[in-house]
Design a protein around this motif. Structure first.
Motif, mmCIF file in Angstrom:
data_model
loop_
_atom_site.group_PDB
_atom_site.id
_atom_site.type_symbol
_atom_site.label_atom_id
_atom_site.label_comp_id
_atom_site.label_asym_id
_atom_site.label_seq_id
_atom_site.Cartn_x
_atom_site.Cartn_y
_atom_site.Cartn_z
ATOM 1 N N ALA A 1 -7.990 -4.822 -2.756
ATOM 2 C CA ALA A 1 -8.381 -4.012 -1.596
ATOM 3 C C ALA A 1 -7.715 -4.565 -0.340
ATOM 4 O O ALA A 1 -7.180 -3.817 0.477
ATOM 5 C CB ALA A 1 -9.896 -4.002 -1.456
ATOM 6 N N GLU A 2 -7.717 -5.895 -0.224
ATOM 7 C CA GLU A 2 -7.091 -6.563 0.928
ATOM 8 C C GLU A 2 -5.592 -6.285 0.959
ATOM 9 O O GLU A 2 -5.054 -5.868 1.963
ATOM 10 C CB GLU A 2 -7.259 -8.087 0.761
ATOM 11 N N LYS A 3 -4.951 -6.543 -0.169
ATOM 12 C CA LYS A 3 -3.479 -6.475 -0.215
ATOM 13 C C LYS A 3 -2.943 -5.048 -0.048
ATOM 14 O O LYS A 3 -1.983 -4.831 0.660
ATOM 15 C CB LYS A 3 -2.974 -7.074 -1.536
ATOM 16 N N LYS B 1 -4.692 -2.287 1.008
ATOM 17 C CA LYS B 1 -5.493 -1.445 1.919
ATOM 18 C C LYS B 1 -6.239 -0.340 1.155
ATOM 19 O O LYS B 1 -6.143 0.849 1.457
ATOM 20 C CB LYS B 1 -4.606 -0.792 2.995
ATOM 21 N N LEU B 2 -6.950 -0.787 0.136
ATOM 22 C CA LEU B 2 -7.716 0.152 -0.679
ATOM 23 C C LEU B 2 -9.194 0.005 -0.340
ATOM 24 O O LEU B 2 -9.640 -1.081 0.040
ATOM 25 C CB LEU B 2 -7.513 -0.156 -2.173
ATOM 26 N N LYS B 3 -9.928 1.076 -0.505
ATOM 27 C CA LYS B 3 -11.374 0.975 -0.354
ATOM 28 C C LYS B 3 -11.946 0.613 -1.729
ATOM 29 O O LYS B 3 -11.684 1.311 -2.707
ATOM 30 C CB LYS B 3 -11.945 2.303 0.144
ATOM 31 N N ASP C 1 -13.394 8.595 3.194
ATOM 32 C CA ASP C 1 -12.153 7.846 3.426
ATOM 33 C C ASP C 1 -11.747 7.982 4.902
ATOM 34 O O ASP C 1 -12.219 8.843 5.618
ATOM 35 C CB ASP C 1 -11.035 8.322 2.488
ATOM 36 N N GLU D 1 -6.981 4.574 7.654
ATOM 37 C CA GLU D 1 -6.472 3.251 7.314
ATOM 38 C C GLU D 1 -6.478 2.996 5.802
ATOM 39 O O GLU D 1 -5.797 2.100 5.317
ATOM 40 C CB GLU D 1 -7.327 2.176 7.985
ATOM 41 N N VAL D 2 -7.250 3.784 5.097
ATOM 42 C CA VAL D 2 -7.372 3.580 3.657
ATOM 43 C C VAL D 2 -6.229 4.277 2.921
ATOM 44 O O VAL D 2 -5.990 5.464 3.097
ATOM 45 C CB VAL D 2 -8.742 4.123 3.172
ATOM 46 N N LYS D 3 -5.527 3.485 2.098
ATOM 47 C CA LYS D 3 -4.377 4.051 1.369
ATOM 48 C C LYS D 3 -4.790 4.550 -0.015
ATOM 49 O O LYS D 3 -4.001 5.129 -0.744
ATOM 50 C CB LYS D 3 -3.307 2.984 1.176
#
Ligand code: AMP
Length: 194
Positions: free
Chosen positions: A22-24, A26-28, A76, A79-81
């Protein structure tokens, strides 16, 4: 928007890897288990309903889970990819419902990343986690055994479901956290470049 499922038996390391991914990327991160534990903590009606089922190692009913999921997947922002789904889907009904839910807005599951580990290692990892986290369903051996049995009976059939659709990407979940993470990143990078 990408949709990844992190798959594997209890104790495979889905939560840890989801957090890192999620960090790397940009996932929720959506963990149905975590959401249920929050409901339980807050003693909501849903939480109280799910409590005994969770503590017995069975699955909470599909419609309840789908309601939770629908809300989370719609929430969503720019910012969430994409999403990383952890602990969902847990059976064929949920997998089909997810496909349907996503397809109504032209979306799809991109990949199922499976942390493959054997039952002995799963039990060892859960027993270790029980000493660190305060999870009731990790502390009782009978519950742990039931959760693994439930995994084999209800969740494992999803492997063929996603294999048939060309979406199943296994990694050796028996490696350490860093190696698992590198293996998964390789898969996601490949998919992102397709
Ligand atoms: P987990 O943290 O993913 O291991 O989930 C803990 C418990 O929550 C499970 O043993 C189930 O009782 C319940 N649970 C979590 N996700 C689901 C799901 N997708 N469907 C049904 N029950 C679930």
């Amino acid at each position: 928007m990408k949709y990844y499922i992190i798959f594997g038996p209890p104790g495979a390391g889905k939560g840890t890897q989801s957090y890192l991914l999620a960090e790397k990327f940009k996932l929720k991160h959506i963990s149905t288990g975590e959401l249920l534990r929050k409901e339980l903590e807050q003693k909501t009606e849903l939480g109280l309903l799910a409590k005994s089922i969770m503590e017995s190692g069975q699955l909470v009913d599909d419609n309840t889970i789908l309601e939770i999921m629908k809300k989370e997947i719609c929430a969503d922002n720019e910012e969430v990819k994409g999403f990383i789904l952890d602990g969902f889907p847990r059976n064929l009904y949920q997998a089909k419902a997810l496909d349907k839910l996503l397809s109504t807005s032209g979306r799809k599951v991109d990949a199922v990343i499976s942390l493959e580990i054997n039952d002995d290692l799963a039990i060892k990892r859960i027993q270790h986690r029980a000493q660190i986290e305060d999870r009731k369903d990790d502390m009782d051996f009978e519950t742990v055994r039931n959760r693994i049995l439930t995994y084999h009976k209800k969740t494992e059939p999803l492997i063929s479901y996603y294999k048939e659709r060309g979406k199943y990407f296994p990694v050796n979940g028996g490696s350490d956290i860093e190696k698992n993470f590198l293996d998964i990143c390789e898969i996601i990078n490949k998919i992102n470049n397709e």
